[in-house]
Design a protein around this motif. Structure first.
Motif, mmCIF file in Angstrom:
data_model
loop_
_atom_site.group_PDB
_atom_site.id
_atom_site.type_symbol
_atom_site.label_atom_id
_atom_site.label_comp_id
_atom_site.label_asym_id
_atom_site.label_seq_id
_atom_site.Cartn_x
_atom_site.Cartn_y
_atom_site.Cartn_z
ATOM 1 N N LEU A 143 0.998 -0.800 0.152
ATOM 2 C CA LEU A 143 -0.295 -0.583 -0.341
ATOM 3 C C LEU A 143 1.130 1.008 0.027
ATOM 4 C CD1 LEU A 143 -2.922 -0.493 1.936
ATOM 5 C CD2 LEU A 143 -3.426 0.167 0.255
ATOM 6 N N HIS A 144 2.286 1.472 1.198
ATOM 7 C CA HIS A 144 2.893 2.177 0.778
ATOM 8 C C HIS A 144 3.512 2.768 -0.577
ATOM 9 C CE1 HIS A 144 6.986 4.366 0.908
ATOM 10 N NE2 HIS A 144 6.383 4.723 1.740
ATOM 11 N N ASP A 145 4.355 1.637 -1.334
ATOM 12 C CA ASP A 145 4.344 1.559 -2.849
ATOM 13 C C ASP A 145 3.412 2.376 -3.446
ATOM 14 O OD1 ASP A 145 6.618 0.939 -1.538
ATOM 15 O OD2 ASP A 145 6.860 -0.882 -2.811
ATOM 16 N N LEU A 146 1.713 0.921 -3.450
ATOM 17 C CA LEU A 146 1.044 2.454 -4.271
ATOM 18 C C LEU A 146 1.203 3.593 -4.820
ATOM 19 C CD1 LEU A 146 -1.680 2.367 -6.210
ATOM 20 C CD2 LEU A 146 -3.307 0.769 -4.403
ATOM 21 N N GLY A 147 0.746 3.919 -3.364
ATOM 22 C CA GLY A 147 0.350 5.484 -2.704
ATOM 23 C C GLY A 147 1.932 6.456 -3.142
ATOM 24 N N LEU A 148 3.222 5.675 -3.565
ATOM 25 C CA LEU A 148 3.743 6.688 -3.839
ATOM 26 C C LEU A 148 3.583 6.630 -5.949
ATOM 27 C CD1 LEU A 148 7.035 5.380 -2.464
ATOM 28 C CD2 LEU A 148 6.151 7.821 -2.098
ATOM 29 N N SER A 149 3.031 5.334 -5.968
ATOM 30 C CA SER A 149 2.671 5.609 -7.525
ATOM 31 C C SER A 149 1.748 6.889 -8.288
ATOM 32 C CB SER A 149 2.838 3.847 -7.771
ATOM 33 O OG SER A 149 1.055 3.814 -7.791
ATOM 34 N N VAL A 150 0.666 6.600 -6.838
ATOM 35 C CA VAL A 150 -0.421 7.573 -7.333
ATOM 36 C C VAL A 150 0.302 9.139 -7.358
ATOM 37 C CG1 VAL A 150 -1.552 5.988 -7.382
ATOM 38 C CG2 VAL A 150 -1.725 7.203 -5.239
ATOM 39 N N GLY A 151 1.652 9.543 -6.016
ATOM 40 C CA GLY A 151 2.374 10.773 -5.852
ATOM 41 C C GLY A 151 2.299 10.932 -7.362
ATOM 42 N N ASN A 152 3.709 9.940 -7.449
ATOM 43 C CA ASN A 152 4.217 10.023 -8.711
ATOM 44 C C ASN A 152 3.472 10.706 -10.016
ATOM 45 O OD1 ASN A 152 6.924 9.844 -7.549
ATOM 46 N ND2 ASN A 152 7.132 8.132 -9.177
ATOM 47 N N MET A 153 1.960 10.242 -10.075
ATOM 48 C CA MET A 153 1.094 10.491 -10.851
ATOM 49 C C MET A 153 0.946 12.177 -10.223
ATOM 50 S SD MET A 153 -2.395 8.098 -11.650
ATOM 51 C CE MET A 153 -1.155 6.550 -12.305
ATOM 52 N N THR A 154 0.102 12.473 -9.743
ATOM 53 C CA THR A 154 -0.230 12.841 -9.407
ATOM 54 C C THR A 154 0.722 14.607 -9.889
ATOM 55 O OG1 THR A 154 -1.680 11.926 -7.384
ATOM 56 C CG2 THR A 154 -0.973 14.680 -7.318
ATOM 57 N N VAL A 155 1.922 14.498 -9.247
ATOM 58 C CA VAL A 155 2.656 14.946 -10.029
ATOM 59 C C VAL A 155 3.003 15.418 -11.433
ATOM 60 C CG1 VAL A 155 5.408 16.787 -9.536
ATOM 61 C CG2 VAL A 155 4.127 15.104 -7.848
ATOM 62 N N GLN A 156 2.895 14.653 -12.258
ATOM 63 C CA GLN A 156 3.001 14.535 -13.401
ATOM 64 C C GLN A 156 1.593 14.976 -14.353
ATOM 65 O OE1 GLN A 156 5.762 13.435 -15.729
ATOM 66 N NE2 GLN A 156 4.545 14.262 -17.023
ATOM 67 N N ALA A 157 0.470 14.573 -13.961
ATOM 68 C CA ALA A 157 -0.816 15.480 -13.389
ATOM 69 C C ALA A 157 -0.780 16.451 -13.810
ATOM 70 C CB ALA A 157 -1.477 14.962 -12.856
ATOM 71 N N GLN A 158 0.035 17.075 -12.901
ATOM 72 C CA GLN A 158 -0.023 18.226 -12.222
ATOM 73 C C GLN A 158 0.976 19.274 -13.719
ATOM 74 O OE1 GLN A 158 -2.556 19.394 -10.522
ATOM 75 N NE2 GLN A 158 -1.549 22.077 -10.821
ATOM 76 N N TYR A 159 1.527 18.964 -13.850
ATOM 77 C CA TYR A 159 2.671 19.296 -14.574
ATOM 78 C C TYR A 159 2.014 19.627 -15.767
ATOM 79 C CZ TYR A 159 6.384 19.278 -18.422
ATOM 80 O OH TYR A 159 7.396 20.040 -19.380
ATOM 81 N N LEU A 160 1.111 19.281 -16.322
ATOM 82 C CA LEU A 160 0.139 18.183 -17.682
ATOM 83 C C LEU A 160 -1.068 19.010 -17.410
ATOM 84 C CD1 LEU A 160 0.900 14.842 -18.309
ATOM 85 C CD2 LEU A 160 1.882 16.402 -19.190
ATOM 86 N N ASP A 161 -1.225 19.589 -16.730
ATOM 87 C CA ASP A 161 -2.583 20.441 -16.035
ATOM 88 C C ASP A 161 -3.298 19.654 -16.165
ATOM 89 O OD1 ASP A 161 -3.312 23.113 -15.671
ATOM 90 O OD2 ASP A 161 -4.613 23.342 -17.977
ATOM 91 N N ILE A 162 -3.424 18.610 -15.710
ATOM 92 C CA ILE A 162 -4.336 17.407 -15.237
ATOM 93 C C ILE A 162 -4.793 17.548 -14.179
ATOM 94 C CG2 ILE A 162 -5.063 15.304 -15.590
ATOM 95 C CD1 ILE A 162 -3.611 14.976 -17.748
ATOM 96 N N ALA A 163 -6.007 17.514 -13.028
ATOM 97 C CA ALA A 163 -6.288 17.248 -12.509
ATOM 98 C C ALA A 163 -6.419 16.002 -12.006
ATOM 99 C CB ALA A 163 -8.079 18.109 -11.858
ATOM 100 N N LEU A 164 -6.591 15.360 -10.451
ATOM 101 C CA LEU A 164 -6.861 14.244 -10.352
ATOM 102 C C LEU A 164 -7.601 13.769 -8.657
ATOM 103 C CD1 LEU A 164 -3.360 11.558 -10.801
ATOM 104 C CD2 LEU A 164 -5.123 12.394 -12.570
ATOM 105 N N HIS A 165 -8.253 13.889 -8.867
ATOM 106 C CA HIS A 165 -9.535 13.825 -7.883
ATOM 107 C C HIS A 165 -9.495 12.757 -7.086
ATOM 108 C CE1 HIS A 165 -12.327 15.605 -4.539
ATOM 109 N NE2 HIS A 165 -12.293 14.056 -4.626
ATOM 110 N N HIS A 166 -8.856 12.111 -5.920
ATOM 111 C CA HIS A 166 -8.565 10.633 -5.226
ATOM 112 C C HIS A 166 -9.433 10.066 -4.777
ATOM 113 C CE1 HIS A 166 -4.166 10.006 -6.954
ATOM 114 N NE2 HIS A 166 -4.184 11.344 -6.467
#
Length: 204
Positions: A116-139
């Protein structure tokens, strides 16, 4: 910055009032419930999952798994149907939905305590990448994971965890109820560092 639209006003108001300077993309990130009515570019979808792919993980086990679906597809409707009633009321505004899951055991058959820790890290990475692309993520935690396991034929040994609504920042506030409109414009708050970061020993 020239403020010209309601969207600009909301996004400006959502910038984190951090006590210490942090990376701009982290300050700008927030979790909207409205999105532009625009499909997520296929290249951007690949970039989101590529960011997740290069996440650190215990023993490089990479236990994260994702199922995604575009609005207008049967899979998308099935994902919505697995959500809590509250999340159903707004998540349908998102052009893309994602289910997250993790592999429960190691290759040796032992419980992967850090999955679960690793899954959380992966969606954290995804979230920062999304922000760079002007994409919003709502978990979202509000999902019937047991139902999702069955509907999407998730094999034994994997556990559905959360859902994510994905879309480009923007959208029409009128797509939300009055209560959610208030929530969308509410001030962001966080507990101070002293309440969760302790030097030397745990502090009450």
């Amino acid at each position: 910055m020239i403020i010209t639209t309601e969207e600009d006003q909301i996004r400006l108001g959502k910038i984190a009032d951090s006590e210490y300077e942090i990376y701009a993309l982290l300050k700008q990130r927030y979790s909207p419930r409205i999105f532009r009515e625009e499909k997520i570019k296929s290249g951007h979808i690949k970039q989101l999952f590529e960011a997740a792919r290069w996440t650190a993980s215990s023993f490089n086990r990479q236990p994260w798994r994702f199922i995604y679906a575009e609005k207008g597809t049967e899979a998308y409707d099935k994902m919505v149907d697995c959500m809590s009633d509250f999340n159903k009321s707004w998540a349908v505004n998102a052009p893309l939905l994602i289910l997250t899951a993790y592999k429960e055991k190691t290759e040796e058959g032992k419980e992967n305590f850090h999955a679960l820790h690793d899954l959380g890290l992966s969606v954290g990475n995804m979230t920062v990448q999304a922000q760079y692309l002007d994409i919003a993520l709502h978990h979202m935690a509000g999902i019937n994971w047991e139902k999702a396991q069955k509907v999407f034929d998730v094999p034994e040994g994997y556990h559905v965890s959360t859902a994510i609504a994905v879309g480009y920042y923007g959208g029409n506030m009128e797509d939300l109820s009055e209560d959610l409109q208030e929530s969308e414009t509410a001030e962001r708050t966080r507990m101070p560092q002293k309440d969760f970061a302790f030097e030397g020993k745990w502090q009450s």
